[in-house]
Design a protein around this motif. Structure first.
Motif, PDB file in Angstrom:
ATOM      1  N   SER A 324       0.772  -1.126   0.000  1.00 24.86           N
ATOM      2  CA  SER A 324       0.070  -0.129  -0.018  1.00 24.86           C
ATOM      3  C   SER A 324       0.956   1.234  -0.020  1.00 24.86           C
ATOM      4  O   SER A 324       0.470   2.434  -0.530  1.00 24.86           O
ATOM      5  N   VAL A 325       2.136   1.076   0.579  1.00 29.87           N
ATOM      6  CA  VAL A 325       3.004   2.291   0.559  1.00 29.87           C
ATOM      7  C   VAL A 325       3.391   2.819  -0.768  1.00 29.87           C
ATOM      8  O   VAL A 325       3.136   3.943  -1.243  1.00 29.87           O
ATOM      9  N   TYR A 326       3.418   1.732  -1.795  1.00 35.84           N
ATOM     10  CA  TYR A 326       3.903   2.087  -3.134  1.00 35.84           C
ATOM     11  C   TYR A 326       2.740   2.290  -3.917  1.00 35.84           C
ATOM     12  O   TYR A 326       2.663   3.190  -4.635  1.00 35.84           O
ATOM     13  N   GLY A 327       1.584   1.741  -3.697  1.00 35.05           N
ATOM     14  CA  GLY A 327       0.235   1.903  -4.357  1.00 35.05           C
ATOM     15  C   GLY A 327      -0.104   3.363  -4.259  1.00 35.05           C
ATOM     16  O   GLY A 327      -0.651   4.073  -5.188  1.00 35.05           O
ATOM     17  N   PHE A 435      -5.342  -6.930  -0.207  1.00 33.80           N
ATOM     18  CA  PHE A 435      -5.233  -5.390  -0.015  1.00 33.80           C
ATOM     19  C   PHE A 435      -6.543  -4.544   0.306  1.00 33.80           C
ATOM     20  O   PHE A 435      -6.416  -3.201   0.508  1.00 33.80           O
ATOM     21  N   GLU A 436      -7.866  -5.224   0.118  1.00 33.16           N
ATOM     22  CA  GLU A 436      -8.707  -4.424   0.486  1.00 33.16           C
ATOM     23  C   GLU A 436      -9.046  -3.423   1.422  1.00 33.16           C
ATOM     24  O   GLU A 436      -9.490  -2.389   1.733  1.00 33.16           O
ATOM     25  N   ALA A 437      -8.338  -3.930   2.841  1.00 31.38           N
ATOM     26  CA  ALA A 437      -8.455  -3.224   3.943  1.00 31.38           C
ATOM     27  C   ALA A 437      -7.459  -1.874   3.905  1.00 31.38           C
ATOM     28  O   ALA A 437      -7.468  -0.899   4.639  1.00 31.38           O
ATOM     29  N   HIS A 438      -6.619  -2.137   2.810  1.00 33.29           N
ATOM     30  CA  HIS A 438      -5.457  -0.853   2.690  1.00 33.29           C
ATOM     31  C   HIS A 438      -5.709   0.125   1.743  1.00 33.29           C
ATOM     32  O   HIS A 438      -5.001   0.872   1.393  1.00 33.29           O
TER      33      HIS A 438
END
Length: 451
Positions: A324-327, A435-438
């Motif tokens: 999530s950091v990169y996304g 990834f849904e929670a992020h």
């Protein structure tokens, strides 16, 4: 690996170094933009390894070397065999990265790519703290001065499509996206050589005739010294490393403006995805976090049938932070710059890769579609919404056979296409659950639709 295991590994590496009569050392930069680079010292037992890393990283000038103090050190000893019980690893091959000691130990493998990927991993860890987006991508600049970034895993065409004589090459594999530039982490290129064609890839093919190019796993006739790029008997993953200036029209600074277009490449072995699709920012983040392509028989050990694979951020093994950091960094930069995003499938057309008579998308068609996307002309054509993935697909593009734009119609059995497409959709959804929670609601709604 525990700190205790790493300490034992380090002690054994240093002892092995002491036994070597000759070593090769290079002091190099990881990163072309001065304010975002790291200093790396690489110690090798093989001369060609040292040539490789001097080619692949950025070479400092004489003034830089006068007071060079490395931030990180890499020791690469192919002859070293790790002991899993003593060193806490899985086998005789080991690539151990210690951020605290700023030391990377590589043993039990002669594959030179481990060195460059270690530097990639370091920069992927450090740069987000400065707001810089690290990317597993190639990048080039068009005649209009606009930068394009190409994300993609091995075998999707990242190196091939970026080596375009009509555009200025920034780099073929690893980059950072700062507030002011896209900058190459490297000073060279690392291209796949298997089935290399002089007609389809003239710029890369020409490097194989140049002094200083390092070829790995490429078969050579012992008598004639002729290269056989179609022979995969040593490995499907044959490679060539060469200085970036071997590619005509390469950037002297290894840098360019911030991107105007982002291309996400995939090689879809299921023959489902269209050759090109336009993505919203939310869809771009969804597909970036998914990192989909396909593994096909012959490219990896144990893979005998095509299968979907998802590598987060198109480089999961080298991304130490949470995806999530990169996304989120990518989504912020897309929104800030109004970047156009595209999904390009260089894989199979009209059926699955395992079906007789099914071949990959023609590279000429892919280049024509890319050129239309990058010069802006693709924005003026009619689009349809893909019923499975929700992104926009062009109906017709000048200079491209319209039949190539509709995968479903190209299948002999459209109902079988529908079943295959839905199977792929379910794999996307299952993979993205992590990834849904992020991510925010917009990204969650960008998911493909299961029937």
């Amino acid at each position: 690996m525990s700190p205790e295991h790493f300490a034992a590994l380090k002690a054994d590496f240093l002892a092995a170094l002491a036994d070597k009569k000759q070593l090769y050392v290079a002091d190099l930069f990881g990163g072309s933009q001065p304010e975002h680079r790291v200093k790396v010292r690489v110690i090798n037992e093989l001369a060609w390894h040292n040539l490789f890393i001097r080619t692949l990283l950025v070479r400092p000038g004489a003034a830089d070397l006068a007071d060079f103090a490395p931030d990180y050190t890499i020791i690469d000893l192919p002859s070293f065999k790790a002991d899993p019980a003593r060193h806490g690893c899985r086998g005789e091959t080991v690539i151990a990265v210690n951020f605290t000691e700023k030391l990377i130990l590589i043993g039990g493998t002669a594959y030179a790519g481990e060195m460059k990927k270690s530097v990639f991993g370091i920069l992927n860890f450090l740069l987000p703290e400065s707001g810089v987006m690290p990317m597993h991508c190639s990048a080039n600049i068009g005649p209009d001065g606009r930068t394009a970034v190409f994300f993609g895993l091995s075998g999707t065409g990242k190196t091939t499509l970026s080596a375009d004589a009509s555009r200025t090459l920034i780099g073929d594999d690893e980059h950072g996206w700062s507030d002011t530039a896209v900058f190459n982490f490297e000073g060279g290129c690392y291209a796949k050589m298997i089935r290399l064609s002089e007609e389809a890839e003239p710029e890369i093919y020409a490097t194989t005739r140049r002094f200083g190019t390092v070829l790995e796993n490429v078969v050579i006739d012992p008598d004639t010294r002729e290269l056989d790029f179609d022979d995969a008997s040593l490995a499907e993953n044959s490679r060539g490393s060469y200085p970036i200036e071997f590619i005509p029209n390469a950037s002297a600074e290894n840098m360019g403006p911030v991107p105007a277009n982002i291309i996400m490449l995939t090689a879809d072995a299921y023959g489902v995805l269209p050759p090109i699709a336009r993505l919203t920012p939310d869809q771009a983040m969804y597909h970036f976090l998914s990192g989909y392509t396909a593994r096909v028989a012959g490219t990896e050990i144990g893979v005998t049938e095509p299968e979907a694979t998802f590598s987060t951020c198109f480089g999961a093994p080298f991304m130490p932070r949470h995806p999530s950091v990169y996304g989120n960094l990518l989504k912020e930069r897309i929104a800030k710059g109004g970047v156009k995003c595209w999904l390009v499938n260089t894989g199979w057309f009209g059926g699955k890769a395992t079906q007789d008579g099914i071949s990959r998308m023609p590279i000429k068609a892919t280049r024509a579609l890319l050129n239309a996307a990058l010069d802006g002309s693709l924005n003026d054509v009619q689009f349809r919404e893909d019923p499975n993935f929700g992104f926009e697909v062009p109906v017709a593009v000048p200079g491209v056979d319209s039949a190539l734009l509709d995968q479903r119609s190209a299948w002999g059995d459209p109902a079988e296409y529908d079943r295959t497409a839905q199977s792929l959709v379910r794999q996307f959804i299952e993979n993205f659950a992590q990834f849904e929670a992020h991510v925010d609601e917009g990204v969650r709604k960008a998911a493909p639709v299961a029937a």
